[in-house]
Design a protein around this motif. Sequence first.
Motif, PDB file in Angstrom:
ATOM      1  N   UNK A   1       1.340  -9.246  -5.359  1.00 38.25           N
ATOM      2  CA  UNK A   1      -0.518  -9.032  -5.853  1.00 38.25           C
ATOM      3  C   UNK A   1      -1.354  -7.776  -5.746  1.00 38.25           C
ATOM      4  N   UNK A   2      -1.787  -7.235  -6.405  1.00 34.98           N
ATOM      5  CA  UNK A   2      -2.256  -5.799  -6.710  1.00 34.98           C
ATOM      6  C   UNK A   2      -1.868  -4.933  -6.495  1.00 34.98           C
ATOM      7  N   UNK A   3      -0.138  -5.337  -8.412  1.00 31.80           N
ATOM      8  CA  UNK A   3      -0.195  -4.181  -9.051  1.00 31.80           C
ATOM      9  C   UNK A   3      -0.328  -4.575 -10.117  1.00 31.80           C
ATOM     10  N   UNK A   4      -0.548  -2.689 -11.020  1.00 30.03           N
ATOM     11  CA  UNK A   4      -1.006  -3.306 -12.536  1.00 30.03           C
ATOM     12  C   UNK A   4      -0.012  -3.743 -13.702  1.00 30.03           C
TER      13      UNK A   4
ATOM     14  N   UNK B   1       0.856 -13.660  -6.874  1.00 31.19           N
ATOM     15  CA  UNK B   1       0.445 -12.620  -8.137  1.00 31.19           C
ATOM     16  C   UNK B   1      -0.421 -11.491  -8.140  1.00 31.19           C
ATOM     17  N   UNK B   2      -1.567 -12.022  -8.163  1.00 32.71           N
ATOM     18  CA  UNK B   2      -2.874 -12.560  -7.813  1.00 32.71           C
ATOM     19  C   UNK B   2      -2.879 -10.615  -7.952  1.00 32.71           C
ATOM     20  N   UNK B   3      -4.380 -10.238  -8.770  1.00 31.46           N
ATOM     21  CA  UNK B   3      -5.155  -8.942  -8.991  1.00 31.46           C
ATOM     22  C   UNK B   3      -4.463  -8.536  -8.971  1.00 31.46           C
ATOM     23  N   UNK B   4      -3.660  -8.616 -10.675  1.00 38.18           N
ATOM     24  CA  UNK B   4      -2.481  -7.558 -11.206  1.00 38.18           C
ATOM     25  C   UNK B   4      -3.292  -8.037 -13.364  1.00 38.18           C
ATOM     26  N   UNK B   5      -2.540  -8.096 -13.497  1.00 35.73           N
ATOM     27  CA  UNK B   5      -3.449  -7.425 -15.276  1.00 35.73           C
ATOM     28  C   UNK B   5      -2.334  -8.924 -16.221  1.00 35.73           C
ATOM     29  N   UNK B   6      -2.143  -9.750 -15.322  1.00 33.35           N
ATOM     30  CA  UNK B   6      -1.891 -11.693 -16.206  1.00 33.35           C
ATOM     31  C   UNK B   6      -2.764 -11.954 -17.355  1.00 33.35           C
ATOM     32  N   UNK B   7      -2.276 -12.265 -18.422  1.00 27.46           N
ATOM     33  CA  UNK B   7      -3.116 -13.176 -18.933  1.00 27.46           C
ATOM     34  C   UNK B   7      -3.020 -14.331 -19.123  1.00 27.46           C
TER      35      UNK B   7
ATOM     36  N   UNK C   1       0.878  -1.135   0.235  1.00 28.39           N
ATOM     37  CA  UNK C   1      -0.277  -0.375   0.107  1.00 28.39           C
ATOM     38  C   UNK C   1       0.982   1.122   0.072  1.00 28.39           C
ATOM     39  N   UNK C   2       1.351   1.597  -0.642  1.00 26.06           N
ATOM     40  CA  UNK C   2       2.627   2.271  -1.506  1.00 26.06           C
ATOM     41  C   UNK C   2       2.666   2.578  -2.779  1.00 26.06           C
ATOM     42  N   UNK C   3       3.184   4.147  -3.784  1.00 32.45           N
ATOM     43  CA  UNK C   3       3.366   4.996  -4.726  1.00 32.45           C
ATOM     44  C   UNK C   3       4.571   3.822  -5.486  1.00 32.45           C
ATOM     45  N   UNK C   4       4.943   2.751  -4.957  1.00 36.36           N
ATOM     46  CA  UNK C   4       5.935   2.069  -5.544  1.00 36.36           C
ATOM     47  C   UNK C   4       5.976   1.444  -7.085  1.00 36.36           C
ATOM     48  N   UNK C   5       6.486   2.647  -7.915  1.00 33.69           N
ATOM     49  CA  UNK C   5       6.579   1.893  -8.946  1.00 33.69           C
ATOM     50  C   UNK C   5       7.656   0.786 -10.415  1.00 33.69           C
ATOM     51  N   UNK C   6       8.266   0.105  -9.291  1.00 34.70           N
ATOM     52  CA  UNK C   6       9.786  -0.591  -8.650  1.00 34.70           C
ATOM     53  C   UNK C   6       9.544  -1.116  -8.017  1.00 34.70           C
ATOM     54  N   UNK C   7      10.339  -2.700  -8.139  1.00 29.35           N
ATOM     55  CA  UNK C   7      10.966  -2.825  -7.227  1.00 29.35           C
ATOM     56  C   UNK C   7      12.084  -2.265  -6.234  1.00 29.35           C
ATOM     57  N   UNK C   8      12.066  -2.019  -4.512  1.00 29.49           N
ATOM     58  CA  UNK C   8      13.446  -1.317  -4.114  1.00 29.49           C
ATOM     59  C   UNK C   8      14.799  -1.988  -4.618  1.00 29.49           C
ATOM     60  N   UNK C   9      15.634  -1.542  -4.931  1.00 31.32           N
ATOM     61  CA  UNK C   9      16.840  -1.516  -5.194  1.00 31.32           C
ATOM     62  C   UNK C   9      17.538  -1.834  -4.092  1.00 31.32           C
ATOM     63  N   UNK C  10      19.234  -3.315  -4.141  1.00 32.04           N
ATOM     64  CA  UNK C  10      19.782  -3.275  -2.886  1.00 32.04           C
ATOM     65  C   UNK C  10      19.223  -3.475  -1.575  1.00 32.04           C
TER      66      UNK C  10
ATOM     67  N   UNK D   1       0.074  -4.280  -3.969  1.00 26.34           N
ATOM     68  CA  UNK D   1      -0.859  -3.159  -3.569  1.00 26.34           C
ATOM     69  C   UNK D   1       0.251  -1.586  -4.044  1.00 26.34           C
ATOM     70  N   UNK D   2       1.280  -1.832  -5.022  1.00 21.16           N
ATOM     71  CA  UNK D   2       1.502  -0.377  -5.585  1.00 21.16           C
ATOM     72  C   UNK D   2       1.344   0.033  -7.110  1.00 21.16           C
ATOM     73  N   UNK D   3       2.622   0.208  -7.588  1.00 20.79           N
ATOM     74  CA  UNK D   3       2.351   0.412  -8.749  1.00 20.79           C
ATOM     75  C   UNK D   3       3.107   0.190  -9.766  1.00 20.79           C
ATOM     76  N   UNK D   4       3.925  -1.025  -9.587  1.00 15.78           N
ATOM     77  CA  UNK D   4       4.164  -1.270  -9.984  1.00 15.78           C
ATOM     78  C   UNK D   4       4.551  -2.454 -11.149  1.00 15.78           C
ATOM     79  N   UNK D   5       4.521  -1.995 -12.551  1.00 21.36           N
ATOM     80  CA  UNK D   5       4.470  -1.928 -13.382  1.00 21.36           C
ATOM     81  C   UNK D   5       5.867  -3.194 -14.389  1.00 21.36           C
ATOM     82  N   UNK D   6       6.445  -2.960 -13.793  1.00 30.88           N
ATOM     83  CA  UNK D   6       7.412  -3.751 -14.176  1.00 30.88           C
ATOM     84  C   UNK D   6       9.009  -4.941 -13.376  1.00 30.88           C
ATOM     85  N   UNK D   7       9.191  -5.247 -13.903  1.00 28.19           N
ATOM     86  CA  UNK D   7      10.045  -6.255 -12.977  1.00 28.19           C
ATOM     87  C   UNK D   7      11.626  -6.654 -13.420  1.00 28.19           C
ATOM     88  N   UNK D   8      12.596  -5.343 -13.636  1.00 30.05           N
ATOM     89  CA  UNK D   8      13.872  -5.761 -14.018  1.00 30.05           C
ATOM     90  C   UNK D   8      14.395  -7.206 -13.697  1.00 30.05           C
TER      91      UNK D   8
END
Length: 372
Positions: free
Chosen positions: A195-198, A219-225, A151-160, A172-179
């Motif tokens: 889960x719950x990331x777009x 990885x539930x509640x996401x946009x996986x097809x 429940x934050x506003x992260x867009x990526x997984x924190x580094x290190x 429940x963040x805003x992660x769209x990409x896992x590098x």
Amino acid sequence: MLQHCTLLLLLCVARLLSTSSALPFEQRGFWDFAMDSMDSGGMMSMMRDEEEGSAVEEILPPDIPVCPFGCHCRLRVVQCSDLGLTEVPKNIPLDTKFLDLQNNRITELKENDFKGLTNLYGLSLRNNLISKVHPKTFVPLKHMQKLYFSKNLLTTVPKNLPASLVEIRIHENRIKKVEAGAFSGLGNMNCIEMGANPIHNSGFEPGAFKGLKLNYLRISESKLTGVPKELPDSLHELHLDHNQIQAVELEDLKRYKNLYRLGLAFNHIRNIENGSLAFLPRLRELHLDNNRLTRVPKGLPEMKYLQVVYLHSNNIDQVGVDDFCPRGFGMKRTFYNGISLFSNPVNYWEVQPATFRCVSDRLAIQFGNYKK
């Protein structure tokens, strides 16, 4: 004259006697909080010292930690939740084991926010407004095992992230990409809840989970097809519920021979390719409820350890006598203790009793009338 002097002397003596019988002065209010731990004699002695100037103000030794303002510190747990904080507080005791910063308004984690907290075991940052994390924020946390960042506003997984980390929850963040390499060096990681990331299937770069030996991944509640590729083959639990998965193809589950529990409920699955489930010889629970299946998936009788199958709320209109149980005696190692088929357009009176010959108890079968 003599009588006058005698009368004056008697008056003085009487005055002295009345003064000596009076109670000593006792201050009320200021020291009352200490009455439980100090008798009246000690209290009066302290007060006399205060009046005479001989009392010495107590000074805390420099090695006694100071609790951040507004927080509660006890037994190496520092609780700073629900304080409206906009940044990580200063003066956190260096021996802190668990730091609770949830339900605040922190927006950023800076490089030195956790400096010196080498003993920290768990950190909760749940329900803040964090969108930015310095690459060196977690470097001091050499022994941290649990990180709650949901429940934050992260867009990526924190580094290190610390190599000691065992569990991370970033749902429940805003992660769209896992590098690729996002979790590199985390050989002790056991559980990831994201889960719950777009995030779409394309959001997982090749090698995103490389090197991990996870037991649990959600990885539930996401946009996986579809089922994501190259997830850790060590997984015991995989939860992909509440996505947009259309089908399970033959190669989707090939890597996961160690799975005990597979969650695919609340998707759009119409078909599970024949042979797909054969790659899951140790599976105990299969959740396929709330999909669009029209038949019981093939391969269930060959799953020797399968005990729970959720198939309710699909479009299944018929159930065959061999859909769940093998024909040969002793081929199944464990009996079913849960099969759900309610909210399907199949009439329970049309299903032969022998269909459930490998079920431990008739109460384990959940059937019901279909309501369209």
